[in-house]
Design a protein around this motif. Structure first.
Motif, PDB file in Angstrom:
ATOM      1  N   GLY A  41      28.843  14.309  46.932  1.00  0.00           N
ATOM      2  CA  GLY A  41      27.504  14.358  47.490  1.00  0.00           C
ATOM      3  C   GLY A  41      27.146  15.668  48.168  1.00  0.00           C
ATOM      4  O   GLY A  41      26.017  15.837  48.631  1.00  0.00           O
ATOM      5  N   LYS A  42      28.082  16.624  48.226  1.00  0.00           N
ATOM      6  CA  LYS A  42      27.847  17.880  48.928  1.00  0.00           C
ATOM      7  C   LYS A  42      27.221  18.921  48.001  1.00  0.00           C
ATOM      8  O   LYS A  42      27.522  18.979  46.807  1.00  0.00           O
ATOM      9  CB  LYS A  42      29.161  18.435  49.479  1.00  0.00           C
ATOM     10  N   SER A  43      26.358  19.748  48.579  1.00  0.00           N
ATOM     11  CA  SER A  43      25.824  20.905  47.849  1.00  0.00           C
ATOM     12  C   SER A  43      26.841  22.036  47.970  1.00  0.00           C
ATOM     13  O   SER A  43      27.275  22.379  49.073  1.00  0.00           O
ATOM     14  CB  SER A  43      24.471  21.327  48.428  1.00  0.00           C
TER      15      SER A  43
ATOM     16  N   ALA B 214      18.003  30.155  50.487  1.00  0.00           N
ATOM     17  CA  ALA B 214      17.516  30.012  51.859  1.00  0.00           C
ATOM     18  C   ALA B 214      18.672  29.804  52.831  1.00  0.00           C
ATOM     19  O   ALA B 214      19.779  29.392  52.444  1.00  0.00           O
ATOM     20  CB  ALA B 214      16.555  28.826  51.938  1.00  0.00           C
ATOM     21  N   ASP B 215      18.412  30.084  54.095  1.00  0.00           N
ATOM     22  CA  ASP B 215      19.403  29.827  55.135  1.00  0.00           C
ATOM     23  C   ASP B 215      19.785  28.342  55.130  1.00  0.00           C
ATOM     24  O   ASP B 215      18.926  27.463  54.996  1.00  0.00           O
ATOM     25  CB  ASP B 215      18.827  30.172  56.511  1.00  0.00           C
ATOM     26  N   GLY B 216      21.079  28.076  55.274  1.00  0.00           N
ATOM     27  CA  GLY B 216      21.546  26.702  55.372  1.00  0.00           C
ATOM     28  C   GLY B 216      21.339  25.861  54.131  1.00  0.00           C
ATOM     29  O   GLY B 216      21.187  24.640  54.225  1.00  0.00           O
ATOM     30  N   ALA B 217      21.359  26.493  52.961  1.00  0.00           N
ATOM     31  CA  ALA B 217      21.079  25.770  51.721  1.00  0.00           C
ATOM     32  C   ALA B 217      22.273  24.950  51.215  1.00  0.00           C
ATOM     33  O   ALA B 217      22.094  24.024  50.415  1.00  0.00           O
ATOM     34  CB  ALA B 217      20.630  26.749  50.632  1.00  0.00           C
TER      35      ALA B 217
ATOM     36  N   HIS C 148      27.822  33.034  55.160  1.00  0.00           N
ATOM     37  CA  HIS C 148      27.578  32.395  56.463  1.00  0.00           C
ATOM     38  C   HIS C 148      26.120  31.990  56.592  1.00  0.00           C
ATOM     39  O   HIS C 148      25.792  30.895  57.073  1.00  0.00           O
ATOM     40  CB  HIS C 148      27.971  33.355  57.579  1.00  0.00           C
ATOM     41  N   ARG C 149      25.223  32.857  56.149  1.00  0.00           N
ATOM     42  CA  ARG C 149      23.784  32.582  56.257  1.00  0.00           C
ATOM     43  C   ARG C 149      23.368  31.373  55.434  1.00  0.00           C
ATOM     44  O   ARG C 149      22.571  30.543  55.890  1.00  0.00           O
ATOM     45  CB  ARG C 149      22.992  33.816  55.796  1.00  0.00           C
ATOM     46  N   VAL C 150      23.891  31.229  54.214  1.00  0.00           N
ATOM     47  CA  VAL C 150      23.426  30.147  53.338  1.00  0.00           C
ATOM     48  C   VAL C 150      24.175  28.837  53.564  1.00  0.00           C
ATOM     49  O   VAL C 150      23.818  27.822  52.972  1.00  0.00           O
ATOM     50  CB  VAL C 150      23.506  30.545  51.847  1.00  0.00           C
ATOM     51  N   LEU C 151      25.200  28.851  54.418  1.00  0.00           N
ATOM     52  CA  LEU C 151      25.908  27.616  54.744  1.00  0.00           C
ATOM     53  C   LEU C 151      25.268  26.919  55.944  1.00  0.00           C
ATOM     54  O   LEU C 151      24.784  27.562  56.876  1.00  0.00           O
ATOM     55  CB  LEU C 151      27.372  27.901  55.074  1.00  0.00           C
ATOM     56  N   LYS C 152      25.321  25.613  55.910  1.00  0.00           N
ATOM     57  CA  LYS C 152      24.879  24.824  57.059  1.00  0.00           C
ATOM     58  C   LYS C 152      25.932  24.912  58.164  1.00  0.00           C
ATOM     59  O   LYS C 152      27.117  25.150  57.891  1.00  0.00           O
ATOM     60  CB  LYS C 152      24.704  23.358  56.650  1.00  0.00           C
ATOM     61  N   PRO C 153      25.544  24.724  59.422  1.00  0.00           N
ATOM     62  CA  PRO C 153      26.542  24.637  60.494  1.00  0.00           C
ATOM     63  C   PRO C 153      27.584  23.563  60.155  1.00  0.00           C
ATOM     64  O   PRO C 153      27.245  22.475  59.691  1.00  0.00           O
ATOM     65  CB  PRO C 153      25.712  24.241  61.717  1.00  0.00           C
TER      66      PRO C 153
ATOM     67  N   CYS D 278      37.948  28.880  55.621  1.00  0.00           N
ATOM     68  CA  CYS D 278      37.164  29.277  56.792  1.00  0.00           C
ATOM     69  C   CYS D 278      36.063  28.262  57.079  1.00  0.00           C
ATOM     70  O   CYS D 278      35.414  27.768  56.154  1.00  0.00           O
ATOM     71  CB  CYS D 278      36.516  30.649  56.552  1.00  0.00           C
ATOM     72  N   ASP D 279      35.847  27.986  58.355  1.00  0.00           N
ATOM     73  CA  ASP D 279      34.782  27.066  58.770  1.00  0.00           C
ATOM     74  C   ASP D 279      33.682  27.827  59.495  1.00  0.00           C
ATOM     75  O   ASP D 279      33.945  28.776  60.243  1.00  0.00           O
ATOM     76  CB  ASP D 279      35.341  25.970  59.679  1.00  0.00           C
TER      77      ASP D 279
END
Length: 283
Positions: free
Chosen positions: A82-84, A143-146, A171-176, A280-281
């Protein structure tokens, strides 16, 4: 997975005799020249690369490197259903296709248009669809957090003049809370000749010299470029981008694997590490 490897990489990754470079060596290379050479080389050699290594890579298999460490067993990405997921330097999308079969929602990105054509070819043969994007990993068109997760298995970083930019873009395109996992030739191998036999076990070059390896044509234009960073430099790139390293995996060569792939072989793989995998997280 795009594995070229190490000097003299182009010949060993499947380059034909007719297209051997006029000159090889080490010199500084500008970003534009490096990216242009990478795109052109992979477009020109994608067919031979997939023909030569397709059996090992499979059509929907996720291996982190020539040692054959399989993600389904290693679980370095964590829960993927279910993850992008963004695959960077995807080649023909074998890893992304494996994740698709396990319930993820992958996107495959590569600098080479011809590699992505192979991804579409394999999709058509299996009746599946992995979205593909042609782009430079240092300038991701998202986009950021895509994405929930991002990874590269031997893609992009060794061929990029700016690994730090790739880290920042991921880092920019990953969600927290997202995870970034990347594998690449183990930096220590830069000090050794790219020979699968005993000759490849004697250090002949400084590990600390980060001058790019370059193949160029008779006019002095780079046709293939590979970049080296020490382990410490990679750690600093990761940290500067805002990631936290949770693991560094150095796969051992399996006892039952006899395959020789460029400079990777049982002879070398059982004595020195061939692959480094950073987990890396994004906090």
């Amino acid at each position: 997975m795009n594995v070229a490897g190490e000097h003299p990489t182009a010949q060993q990754a499947g380059q034909s005799a007719e297209s051997h470079p006029a000159d090889v060596g080490r010199r500084d290379v500008g970003s534009a020249e490096s990216v242009r050479a990478g795109r052109s080389w992979w477009d020109a050699n994608a067919d031979e690369y997939q023909a030569e290594h397709g059996d090992f890579l499979g059509d929907a298999r996720f291996v982190w490197g020539p040692e054959g460490l399989d993600e389904e067993q290693a679980g370095l990405l964590g829960e993927i259903a279910g993850k992008s997921v963004l695959e960077i330097g995807s080649g023909a999308g074998q890893c992304a296709r494996s994740l698709l079969a396990r319930g993820a929602r992958p996107v495959a990105l590569d600098l080479s248009y011809r590699q992505l054509q192979h991804s579409r070819r394999i999709d058509a043969a299996h009746g599946v669809h992995v979205p593909v994007v042609q782009a430079d990993a240092a300038a991701l068109p998202f986009a950021d957090g895509a994405f929930d997760l991002a990874f590269t298995a031997y893609g992009a970083l060794a061929f990029s003049p700016d690994g730090g930019a790739i880290m920042r873009e991921v880092h920019r395109v990953l969600k927290p809370g997202g995870r970034w996992v990347f594998s690449l030739p183990h930096p220590i191998r830069w000090a050794f000749p790219d020979d699968p036999g005993e000759e490849g076990l004697t250090a002949t070059h400084s590990y600390f010299d980060t001058t790019p390896y370059v193949e160029q044509d008779e006019d002095g234009r780079a046709t293939y470029v590979e970049h080296h960073r020490t382990l410490g430099m990679r750690v600093r790139e990761v940290a500067a981008a805002g990631f936290r390293i949770v693991d560094l995996v150095e796969p051992e060569w399996p006892e039952d694997l006899a395959q020789v792939w460029g400079g990777w072989s049982p002879t070398r793989g059982r004595r020195i590490p061939g692959t480094a995998i950073f987990v890396c997280d994004r906090d």
